[in-house]
Design an enzyme around this catalytic site. Structure first.
Site, PDB file in Angstrom:
ATOM      1  N   CYS A  35      52.161  64.709  59.330  1.00 26.89           N
ATOM      2  CA  CYS A  35      52.154  65.532  58.111  1.00 26.89           C
ATOM      3  C   CYS A  35      51.729  64.729  56.882  1.00 26.89           C
ATOM      4  O   CYS A  35      51.435  65.298  55.840  1.00 26.89           O
ATOM      5  CB  CYS A  35      53.529  66.151  57.874  1.00 26.89           C
ATOM      6  SG  CYS A  35      54.811  64.941  57.549  1.00 26.89           S
ATOM      7  N   CYS A 104      61.573  65.852  59.433  1.00 26.37           N
ATOM      8  CA  CYS A 104      61.719  65.438  58.030  1.00 26.37           C
ATOM      9  C   CYS A 104      63.008  64.628  57.868  1.00 26.37           C
ATOM     10  O   CYS A 104      63.037  63.658  57.101  1.00 26.37           O
ATOM     11  CB  CYS A 104      61.745  66.655  57.119  1.00 26.37           C
ATOM     12  SG  CYS A 104      60.505  67.907  57.546  1.00 26.37           S
TER      13      CYS A 104
END
Ligand code: FES
Length: 146
Positions: A35, A104
């Site tokens: 990402c 994350c």
């Protein structure tokens, strides 16, 4: 049900411990190749205690909320406890993250480990190297965590 918990939204909108510690004792920076998000953690260490912690995250809302929560969880705690912090514990403290956002929270766990490793390295402190995997190998690992 909302995609994100109230706690995630709170820590995203009002992140705790944002910033830089200029004279940090340990700094850790990690990223996710997929990402492109980057997280940096600064630690001030007093004896064995994390007396202060700040973060800078160039990343998604879940990464910001994870950084904020992770810094709250380790502030004032001994290094040994910070090393035990898992991404799952960070996600649970946020009342959960969507499955595709769990990676994350992995960044927060890794950034803290990386900052502690930096502190150990700078001070010539011996540590168990198996507890600090090579972050480049870990990048592959992130894909499995998605
Ligand atoms: Fe990459 Fe959240 S999407 S850290």
């Amino acid at each position: 049900m909302a995609l994100y918990s109230e706690k995630v939204m709170d820590h995203f909108n009002n992140p705790r411990n944002v910033g830089v510690i200029e004279d940090a004792d340990g700094v850790g920076e990690v990223g996710n190749a997929k990402c492109g998000d980057i997280m940096k953690i600064y630690l001030k260490i007093d004896g064995d205690i994390i007396s202060d912690v700040k973060f800078k995250t160039f990343g998604c809302g879940s990464a910001i909320a994870s950084s904020s929560m992770a810094t709250e969880l380790i502030k004032g705690k001994p290094l040994s406890q910070a090393l035990e912090l898992t991404n799952k514990a960070v996600a649970e403290a946020l009342d959960g993250l969507p499955a595709h956002k769990m990676h994350c929270s992995v960044l927060a766990e890794e950034a803290i480990r990386s900052a502690i490793k930096d502190y150990y390295d700078k001070n010539g402190i011996e540590y168990d190297k198996t507890r600090f995997p090579d972050p480049h190998e870990e990048e592959e690992h992130h894909f499995e965590d998605d």
